[in-house]
Design an enzyme around this catalytic site. Structure first.
Site, PDB file in Angstrom:
ATOM      1  N   ASP A  98       0.856  -1.170   0.000  1.00  9.18           N
ATOM      2  CA  ASP A  98       0.000   0.000   0.000  1.00  9.18           C
ATOM      3  C   ASP A  98       0.896   1.225   0.000  1.00  9.18           C
ATOM      4  OD1 ASP A  98      -2.441   1.559   0.452  1.00  9.18           O
ATOM      5  OD2 ASP A  98      -3.234  -0.271   1.342  1.00  9.18           O
ATOM      6  N   GLU A 254      -6.327   3.893  -5.959  1.00 12.09           N
ATOM      7  CA  GLU A 254      -7.623   4.087  -5.309  1.00 12.09           C
ATOM      8  C   GLU A 254      -8.085   5.492  -5.669  1.00 12.09           C
ATOM      9  OE1 GLU A 254      -9.818   4.167  -0.981  1.00 12.09           O
ATOM     10  OE2 GLU A 254      -7.929   5.165  -1.322  1.00 12.09           O
ATOM     11  N   HIS A 327     -11.216  -3.137   3.039  1.00 12.47           N
ATOM     12  CA  HIS A 327     -11.170  -2.755   4.458  1.00 12.47           C
ATOM     13  C   HIS A 327     -11.961  -1.480   4.764  1.00 12.47           C
ATOM     14  CE1 HIS A 327      -8.316  -0.226   2.490  1.00 12.47           C
ATOM     15  NE2 HIS A 327      -8.217   0.527   3.568  1.00 12.47           N
ATOM     16  N   ASP A 328     -12.465  -0.796   3.738  1.00  8.95           N
ATOM     17  CA  ASP A 328     -13.246   0.425   3.949  1.00  8.95           C
ATOM     18  C   ASP A 328     -14.738   0.201   3.746  1.00  8.95           C
ATOM     19  OD1 ASP A 328     -10.950   1.971   4.372  1.00  8.95           O
ATOM     20  OD2 ASP A 328     -10.743   2.418   2.229  1.00  8.95           O
TER      21      ASP A 328
HETATM   22  C1  GLC Z   1      -8.103   5.268   1.850  1.00  9.05           C
HETATM   23  C2  GLC Z   1      -7.920   4.047   2.712  1.00  9.05           C
HETATM   24  C3  GLC Z   1      -8.620   4.271   4.013  1.00  9.05           C
HETATM   25  C4  GLC Z   1      -7.978   5.448   4.687  1.00  9.05           C
HETATM   26  C5  GLC Z   1      -7.946   6.676   3.787  1.00  9.05           C
HETATM   27  C6  GLC Z   1      -6.948   7.675   4.281  1.00  9.05           C
HETATM   28  O1  GLC Z   1      -9.418   5.481   1.496  1.00  9.05           O
HETATM   29  O2  GLC Z   1      -8.358   2.910   2.030  1.00  9.05           O
HETATM   30  O3  GLC Z   1      -8.589   3.147   4.843  1.00  9.05           O
HETATM   31  O4  GLC Z   1      -8.655   5.767   5.863  1.00  9.05           O
HETATM   32  O5  GLC Z   1      -7.560   6.378   2.471  1.00  9.05           O
HETATM   33  O6  GLC Z   1      -5.653   7.208   4.105  1.00  9.05           O
END
Ligand code: GLC
Ligand code: CA
Length: 554
Positions: A98, A254, A327-328
């Site tokens: 990540d 993402e 995970h979100d």
């Molecule tokens: C992304 C991650 C999430 C995190 C956010 C800030 O959306 O997947 O878990 O809280 O970014 O880094």
């Protein structure tokens, strides 16, 4: 279409904090992951994506990084990491890290320097502004409630944080920041990792002059208006030249706020930026007045319009990623399927079929392959996620949502649903830890666990295994074109895939009622490739049971 290993691969996401705790402190760790690599090999996945394992004070479970080149103490050491990486490679799998570079932790050395003085050499690594009329510099809100600006006493200015105030945003317009990020990425590539999942990468380029964002009724701050900013593609092309193009990697961005048109740039098949993006359209369906805090169900026709739109929209120009959970997100089975015990297994298999037969690279989130469900958190005290905790406070204190409704919404949509410990067996703490787990174990672990499912050929686990194996045998699954079928049908999700002489008809029943369908074209002469129901063979008129899924190959 040009072949590529990352198009043929299946990715498995691990949330390290919740996967496997080997030293008994209640927190998952790298040695725990290493101890379970054979399980992943058996499942057949090609790539493992690890949510962040870097040093972090854990305000947002590792998405707040204080040292990009060190391992989080709770997770282990760099030696543990090297051993895990070797174990992954020995088994013929690959590792995706990540990459969280929209922001750092406020405890990162750069930020400690930056906040110390206006003329510090690191000042411009972050985004500092004077207040306006004794208030924040603009109306932007943080994704985790409240303003996106934090006043800092030392220099009496505000810094920008799109997420928590312990996650200050980096200033990507500063070439030194980009150089630092690229050299850190090169360091990891030299270590032998195989790719990056890039956290909120669509937000790195902020709009010129940081103008106020659009306000909506009932909101105190404007939702983050930074998606697909003016220089984002320029910066990613630079990253591609400086890092990505030098190695054989898998890359996924993402991309909150991404549109199909923008995705064609991020994920262009010309290879100038990234391999693919995570889009958010399908996981936002049904969001209402208070965003995700609602109990609205997903409408199937809407879901089809969104996903079919991405399938046909990117065709021939860019590559899709395929996901229902991470995970979100809440557990996909609870959100899109039916987690009542009588339908749990069948609907988990149906969802997997529906997703894995589309064009794109599929992502399996830990526990999805077991049909894990949302967790009945008894109260807000059982919740650990900063997003849910802050939203609970904001919504209940302002009277917008009652505490009873808010905890109900958290059980439906909160991120912690995906973060309860992996259910390995029916023993103490689901086999996750000998100690006290950092977050509650879903009480259904006695029924839903890996030990039981690896031994049962009819399990969700074995169905995923079969789907993943089919991908290696049938090029039409990876490379075939995609054609929506009867998009207005309110019960069945259907589509056709074609590659040269091969074609597939996929039919998935999203309801708890039996449905019938007349097969299109000459599919009645085909055969069943995979199904989650009794294989009754192929007929022109097919009956599809509750949450049934059938793939017919011709
Ligand atoms: C992304 C991650 C999430 C995190 C956010 C800030 O959306 O997947 O878990 O809280 O970014 O880094
Ligand atoms: Ca541990």
């Amino acid at each position: 279409m040009e072949r590529a290993w990352w198009k043929e691969a299946v990715v498995y996401q691990i949330y390290p904090r919740s996967f496997m705790d080997l030293n008994g402190d209640g927190v998952g760790d790298l040695n725990g992951i290493t101890s379970r690599l054979d399980y992943l090999k058996e499942l057949g996945v090609d790539v493992i994506w690890l949510s962040p394992v870097y040093q972090s004070p854990n305000d947002d479970n590792g998405y707040d990084i204080s040292d990009y080149q060190a391992i989080m103490k709770e997770f282990g050491t760099m030696e543990d990491f090297d051993r895990m990486l070797a174990g992954i490679h020995e088994r013929g799998m690959k590792l995706v890290m990540d990459l969280v570079v929209n922001h750092t932790s406020d405890e990162h050395r750069w930020f400690v320097e930056s906040r110390s003085a206006k003329d510090n050499p690191y000042r411009d690594y972050y985004i500092w502004r004077e207040g306006k009329d004794g208030k924040e510099p603009n109306n932007w809100g943080s994704a985790f409630s409240g303003s996106a600006w934090q006043y800092d006493d030392a220099t009496q200015m505000y810094y920008l944080h799109l997420f928590s105030k312990k996650q200050p945003d980096l200033n990507w317009d500063n070439p030194k920041v980009r150089d630092e990020v690229f050299s850190m990425m090169n360091w990891w590539c030299e270590k032998g990792i195989d790719g990056f999942r890039m956290d909120v990468i669509s937000l790195i380029s902020k709009p010129e002059g940081l103008p106020d964002g659009q306000m909506f009724p009932g909101m105190e701050y404007s939702p983050i208006p930074c998606a697909n900013g003016p220089h984002v593609h320029e910066y990613l092309r630079e990253m591609n030249r400086e890092v990505l193009s030098k190695y054989d990697l898998i890359t996924v961005g993402e991309c909150a706020g991404v549109t199909i048109e923008e995705a064609k740039k991020y994920a262009s098949l010309d290879g100038s930026e990234l391999n693919m993006v995570f889009q958010f359209d399908h996981v936002g369906i049904g969001d209402a007045e208070h965003g995700k805090w609602t109990d609205r169900r997903v409408d199937l026709v809407e879901l089809k319009k969104v996903l079919d739109g991405w399938q046909t929209g990117l065709a021939g120009q860019a590559w899709n990623s395929l996901y229902f959970s991470n995970h979100d997100q809440p557990r996909s089975l609870s959100r899109f399927g039916d987690d009542r015990e009588e339908y749990r297994v069948v609907s988990a298999k149906m969802l997997a079929t529906c997703l894995h037969m589309m064009q794109g690279t599929p992502y399996v989130y830990q526990g999805e392959e077991l049909g894990m469900t949302n967790c009945p958190f008894p109260s807000i005290d059982d919740v650990r996620d900063i997003e849910s905790i802050n939203a609970y406070k904001e919504m209940t204190e302002s009277g917008k949502i009652t505490p009873e409704d808010m905890i109900r919404y958290i059980r439906l949509r909160g991120r912690d649903n995906a973060r309860t410990p992996m259910q390995w067996d029916d023993g103490k703490n689901a086999g996750f830890t000998e100690g006290t787990p950092w977050i509650m174990v879903n009480p259904n672990y006695t029924r839903i666990n890996a030990k039981q499912q690896t031994a049962d050929p009819d399990s969700v686990f074995h169905y995923y295994k079969k789907l993943i194996a089919l991908r290696k045998e049938e090029p039409v699954i990876v490379y075939g074109s995609y054609e929506p079928y009867q998009q207005e049908n309110e019960s069945l999700y259907m589509y056709i895939r074609r590659l040269e002489d091969a074609k597939l008809f996929v039919v998935c029943n999203f309801t708890d009622q039996e449905q019938t369908v007349a097969l299109p074209e000459d599919f009645a002469e085909g055969s069943v490739l995979i199904t989650n129901q009794e294989n009754a063979g192929v007929q022109h008129e097919m009956t599809i049971g509750a949450y049934g899924a059938v793939v017919i190959r011709r």
